[in-house]
Design a protein around this motif. Sequence first.
Motif, mmCIF file in Angstrom:
data_model
loop_
_atom_site.group_PDB
_atom_site.id
_atom_site.type_symbol
_atom_site.label_atom_id
_atom_site.label_comp_id
_atom_site.label_asym_id
_atom_site.label_seq_id
_atom_site.Cartn_x
_atom_site.Cartn_y
_atom_site.Cartn_z
ATOM 1 N N ALA A 145 0.849 -1.105 -0.003
ATOM 2 C CA ALA A 145 -0.016 -0.001 -0.028
ATOM 3 C C ALA A 145 0.900 1.099 0.021
ATOM 4 O O ALA A 145 0.333 2.218 -0.310
ATOM 5 C CB ALA A 145 -0.746 -0.277 1.291
ATOM 6 N N PHE A 146 2.109 1.341 0.331
ATOM 7 C CA PHE A 146 3.133 2.200 0.270
ATOM 8 C C PHE A 146 3.691 2.591 -0.954
ATOM 9 O O PHE A 146 4.412 3.681 -1.081
ATOM 10 C CB PHE A 146 4.035 1.995 1.519
ATOM 11 N N ARG A 147 3.497 1.720 -1.792
ATOM 12 C CA ARG A 147 4.295 1.889 -3.130
ATOM 13 C C ARG A 147 3.893 3.008 -3.736
ATOM 14 O O ARG A 147 4.704 3.792 -4.546
ATOM 15 C CB ARG A 147 3.589 0.956 -4.231
ATOM 16 N N ALA A 148 2.799 3.809 -3.777
ATOM 17 C CA ALA A 148 2.279 5.217 -4.411
ATOM 18 C C ALA A 148 2.619 6.291 -3.036
ATOM 19 O O ALA A 148 1.994 7.458 -3.407
ATOM 20 C CB ALA A 148 1.075 4.970 -4.978
ATOM 21 N N VAL A 149 2.856 5.990 -2.034
ATOM 22 C CA VAL A 149 3.303 7.106 -1.037
ATOM 23 C C VAL A 149 4.490 7.689 -0.986
ATOM 24 O O VAL A 149 5.548 6.802 -0.902
ATOM 25 C CB VAL A 149 2.971 6.494 0.453
#
Length: 833
Positions: free
Chosen positions: A441-445
């Motif tokens: 879920a952090f890939r686009a953060v």
Amino acid sequence: MTTSRLHLWQGEFVDDEEAGRRLARLADLAGRVSPRPLPTDVVLGACETIATALADPADPLRVRLAAHLPADDAMTLGELAAALARPVLERKLRRELGGPRPERLTRPDARQTVYEAWAPVGLLVHIAPGNAAAVAPLSVVEGLLAGNVNVLKTSGSDTALAVDLLAALGAADPSGLIAERVIALRFPSSREEWLRALCEHADAVAVWGGDDAVAAITRLAPPGCRVVEWGHRISFAYLTRDAAADDAVLDALAEDVCRLEQQACSSPQIVYLDTEQDAEVFAFADRFAERLAKVSDARPAPPADPAARAEVTATELVARLEGHVGLTRVIAAEDGSWRVLADVRPAPAASPLHRSVLVKPLPRHAVTSTLRPMRRYLQTAAIGGGRADVAELSRAVFAAGVTRVTPVGGMLDGYAGEPHDGVYALQRYSRRVSVRVEDPAFRAVACLDDLVAPPVLPPAPSGPLLGKAGVQRALETLDAEQAHLYFRSGGTTGAPALSVFTCDDYDNQMRAAALGLVAAGFDPARDRAANLFFCGGMYGSFISFFSILERLNATQIPMAAGPDHAVVAEALVAYRADTVFGMPSYLWQLFHAEGERLRAYGGVRKVFYGGEHFTAEQRRVLTEEFGVEVIRSAAYGSTDLGPLGYQCEAAEGSVHHVLTDLHTLEVLDRHEDRPVPAGEPGRLVFTSRARSGQRLERYEIGDLGREIAGRCACGSHTPRLELLGRYGDVVRVGTYFFNYRRFVRAAQERLGYHGEVQLLLDADAGRERLTVRLDERYAPDPSAAREAFTGDVEELAAAEAEGLLAFEVVTAATDAFERTATSGKLRTVIDRR
């Protein structure tokens, strides 16, 4: 200063009694304030305000601070103004902490979900010297740039310069974040209970002074406290035979001696000669004394205090006594204003200062071994010699402990971002911290801070609005040192305009845009990107996205847009590109010209576009017929301002997050220069804050939009805007106003059309003509299209019925649509009247 204004405590002047009470609660204060981040942008803005005031002789702040200085001190306030200038501090941040926003938890390697930042040490105590007025406030500014809570201790006998300057700095920040992080106390070091109260809860102590002062503070510091020592240093000049024979070199060296009376750590105390001959040492001392006398006469020395005079006298008497055994020779001014002490012993020794210079022999083969015993005290060496001499001797003195090598005559000069005593101060006042996560879920953060709270931004400027013509006029007076990169706009909305950037500004913008691209769903670790923006003619899109992808360590195929779609498609297939970057009109042509080939190899999964927009119908076709999974804006920006915003994975249509690291956004009424109510549409006005070259404040970019309130579904708190078109999208024909986007929407919704739309404006005999040009591959019967447009755009039917204009719909091949030569953008409205 009255006793009630003796100390500064979080923006408030307090007396001894109140300061004593508050000192007892210093640890609690640090615990409350430290969790609130201090953006470097806030510090830079406040420092810029102070620097501007100090540079103006008539400014009330400068006048007030000048009263704290000797009447003959014409340098201190100028030095402070130069040191606090925004470009200087920005360069310092880049040099020492890697960028202008080092406090933000971003991904240094975008291929990994690892976040790093520079964090403050916490409570930073500054023990300032009494002999350099500018050091105390500048040390606190360094602590603020690192985000610390700062407590400054100056001598009780010092003037209130530092206290008043820091109070003004806090007042220049409307957020109050600076004021709550600054405490300045004036008391003597003999007041040990206060000194102990300062140090016992400190996370770091910066101490300026000699060995005894450093040792005393170290004893008071708690275990684990970082003691940052800025102690006394010895600096020297080293001259080869050729340099020692050059009068110009000796004059420059004499200037170094006389500047600041050798009170700076970088002032020369010793002159070393590349020789082993005593006679050469004595001969040089005689010659140098002549040059020193000349320079000293031109720079009258201020009177030294009694203690300094006693030390000078004692040193000179000892040297004269040693002269009887052939070790020394003393050449001194009759009035005692300067002295040269020739000494045949190479070992380094401290000078008594006040224009007292030692001259010693030191053959180059013995430089390191002779100087190394004084390693911890050595700082600057001015080397006089040829290129090979400078290269060789620099390595030798570095091995001995020297941290700076300068030209002769420039020992006291420096440059923005220069290390001090061999280290970067901001790193000593900071900690490097990291967060590693493995959740997909952090890939686009791109930045963890954006998930926590809205950014703290300085207030928008209040000056006049700036238009494109004003930007072009300002370029005529721009300093060439601030113009490193030149770009031209595509000319879609008028004549191509020039924009210039410094290399640092360009790098900063590309890094910010790169983080935005991560938030948009580009995965540098997995995606294979083909850059299909147009290249050449000084147009910036291709080279900018090349730079952006490079900073992401992404795999890229820098193909550029070309007229031969087959060649481009072959490259996409050969290099397995699954992500494309480009202009919507060009990508639309490519997909339709080479659709079969692109589908055959697995196809393009992601499309990132810029400069134009895909219609909803075009998005449907790309998704359903070509298997594209992601269609998103690569960036919102302009040639002159650079990247302005980015889309996240939750963004729809033309909604973008604002790149607040770079810009401040205002939305103004369409007709009056005032803010619109929240959420209402208006003119978009940007101020570039992170730009040291071409400064653009309150720049009216020509776009319409509105701010969107609330937190985004992606989790980010950064402000969002929705783009609503350009001023140029509205044209006047036959006394009526028409919006280009209404024609696009009518074609899409009433006709199911998914090609390009172009408006042509002509002046026929007696009345004007409006022609809608559609792509013949997708267009319906022109009569049906005409009926759809007149039915959806009411003003069009009214104008035609009143005989104010002639209206028609035509179809044409793709290559008949007019585009800008450099960018390849579709010219949406062509006014031929």
